[in-house]
Design an enzyme around this catalytic site. Structure first.
Site, PDB file in Angstrom:
ATOM      1  N   LEU A 158      42.194  31.279  45.279  1.00 51.15           N
ATOM      2  CA  LEU A 158      42.457  30.587  44.013  1.00 51.15           C
ATOM      3  C   LEU A 158      41.127  30.041  43.513  1.00 51.15           C
ATOM      4  O   LEU A 158      40.276  29.635  44.313  1.00 51.15           O
ATOM      5  CB  LEU A 158      43.444  29.431  44.205  1.00 51.15           C
ATOM      6  CG  LEU A 158      44.865  29.788  44.661  1.00 51.15           C
ATOM      7  CD1 LEU A 158      45.659  28.510  44.932  1.00 51.15           C
ATOM      8  CD2 LEU A 158      45.580  30.628  43.630  1.00 51.15           C
ATOM      9  N   ASP A 159      40.952  30.018  42.198  1.00 50.22           N
ATOM     10  CA  ASP A 159      39.752  29.426  41.636  1.00 50.22           C
ATOM     11  C   ASP A 159      39.622  27.979  42.101  1.00 50.22           C
ATOM     12  O   ASP A 159      40.614  27.310  42.401  1.00 50.22           O
ATOM     13  CB  ASP A 159      39.794  29.455  40.108  1.00 50.22           C
ATOM     14  CG  ASP A 159      39.800  30.865  39.552  1.00 50.22           C
ATOM     15  OD1 ASP A 159      39.254  31.762  40.211  1.00 50.22           O
ATOM     16  OD2 ASP A 159      40.352  31.053  38.449  1.00 50.22           O
ATOM     17  N   LYS A 160      38.413  27.487  42.107  1.00 52.74           N
ATOM     18  CA  LYS A 160      38.146  26.125  42.568  1.00 52.74           C
ATOM     19  C   LYS A 160      39.057  25.105  41.893  1.00 52.74           C
ATOM     20  O   LYS A 160      39.639  24.242  42.559  1.00 52.74           O
ATOM     21  CB  LYS A 160      36.678  25.774  42.299  1.00 52.74           C
ATOM     22  CG  LYS A 160      36.309  24.335  42.618  1.00 52.74           C
ATOM     23  CD  LYS A 160      34.864  24.048  42.262  1.00 52.74           C
ATOM     24  CE  LYS A 160      34.519  22.588  42.503  1.00 52.74           C
ATOM     25  NZ  LYS A 160      33.124  22.270  42.148  1.00 52.74           N
TER      26      LYS A 160
END
Length: 332
Positions: A158-160
């Protein structure tokens, strides 16, 4: 959705801070033949296993002393007889895969599988600018055997600044099974998002290939020669605010390309709230992109039984989502 290391890169980050207390120190006296030599050049003879650029970084970070005093100028000229001492802090990438005590929100765990609810702000995998404090570091502490697995068992990211569900394999067999299931599009992933504008009321699919943006290394873009990417979009609510319309949507992934939902929605004129990278404006109190991985379904990698997990959005997105739901009743 996956983390993109380039988007998290911080050129000002100090990658030379020690990760543990077992740092080797070496010292030597400047020989007559080394009189007038640069400090960084002498260090290459004192510690030839390290690159000159890394040794320069150690000097600048204060890990080198000359005559008992810290020196931070790699180009300093030395005199014969002076004593030079260096603390050989290894490069950041060599310290990246170390266990760290990081609190993990465990949704489900057994001998084969781990499902986590990742908070926004947590990087999944070490990369430039984020060599420590990542989810991977936390996994290594939570499940030490993951050190023997590819990427500590992480099979997707998942993106940050995206929150929500993420599945991890705890054995090599489970990792292999999960990777194959994702490739075969057998893993269900559904996201909640808040986007700008009036999303159509009828569900629709965005089918547009994605690749690195040729104009910006930190972004992805729709590119004809990119990898296939499909996202199903369903509107849950639509509300008008002083700043403009906002739609609450659910997005189902058929593929998991980098920044997929963010790019797909932005190309339709519906950038996510507070997603500055793709044109989103701040709104409804959010300081990060309005995206949460809410549902994840897969077959158990060992037993084969179907499993479905759900995670409510964190407080920031939950409040904003509720504002849209409540305001939708007043929006024509």
């Amino acid at each position: 959705m996956v983390d993109t290391p380039a988007s998290d890169f911080d050129p000002a980050a100090d990658d030379t801070e020690p990760g543990d207390d077992a740092i080797e120190t070496r010292r030597a006296a400047v020989a007559p033949g080394q009189h007038g030599q640069r400090l960084d050049k002498l260090l290459t003879t004192l510690a030839p296993e390290f690159s000159r650029s890394h040794l320069q970084a150690l000097v600048e970070a204060g890990h080198v002393q000359v005559q008992g005093a810290v020196r931070t100028t790699p180009a300093q000229r030395l005199k014969a007889g002076w004593t030079v001492e260096v603390a050989l802090v290894p490069p950041a990438h060599e310290r990246a895969f170390a266990p760290e005590a990081i609190a993990l929100d465990v949704v489900y765990e057994d001998a084969d599988l781990l499902v986590l609810n990742k908070p926004a702000g947590l990087v999944v995998h070490p990369a430039a600018g984020n060599w420590s404090g990542t989810l991977l570091n936390g996994l290594l502490a939570h499940h030490p055997a993951s050190a023997t697995l590819p990427r500590a068992g992480i099979v997707h990211r998942l993106d940050k600044d995206t929150s929500g569900l993420l599945v991890v394999g705890k054995t090599l067999q489970s990792v292999t099974a999960l990777v194959r299931a994702i490739a075969a599009r057998e893993v269900q992933r559904e996201y909640q998002a808040l986007v700008h504008g009036r999303v159509p009321s009828q569900p629709f699919r965005i089918d547009a290939p994605l690749a690195r943006d040729p104009q910006s290394r930190v972004k992805m873009a729709v590119v004809g020669s990119g990898k296939p990417a499909q996202t199903d979009v369903s509107r849950v609510a639509l509300a008008e605010f002083d700043e403009g319309a906002v739609s609450a949507v659910r997005c189902k992934l058929h593929t998991g390309r980098t920044h997929q939902i963010r790019v797909h929605m932005a190309t339709r004129g519906h950038a996510l709230l507070s997603d500055a990278l793709y044109g989103g404006r701040p709104g409804l109190g959010l300081t990060r992109q309005a995206l949460h991985a809410a549902r994840l379904g897969c077959a158990h990698p060992a037993g084969g039984q179907p499993m479905l997990f759900e995670a409510a959005p964190p407080a920031d997105l939950a409040r904003a989502w509720q504002q849209v739901i409540e305001a939708s009743a007043k929006t024509p």
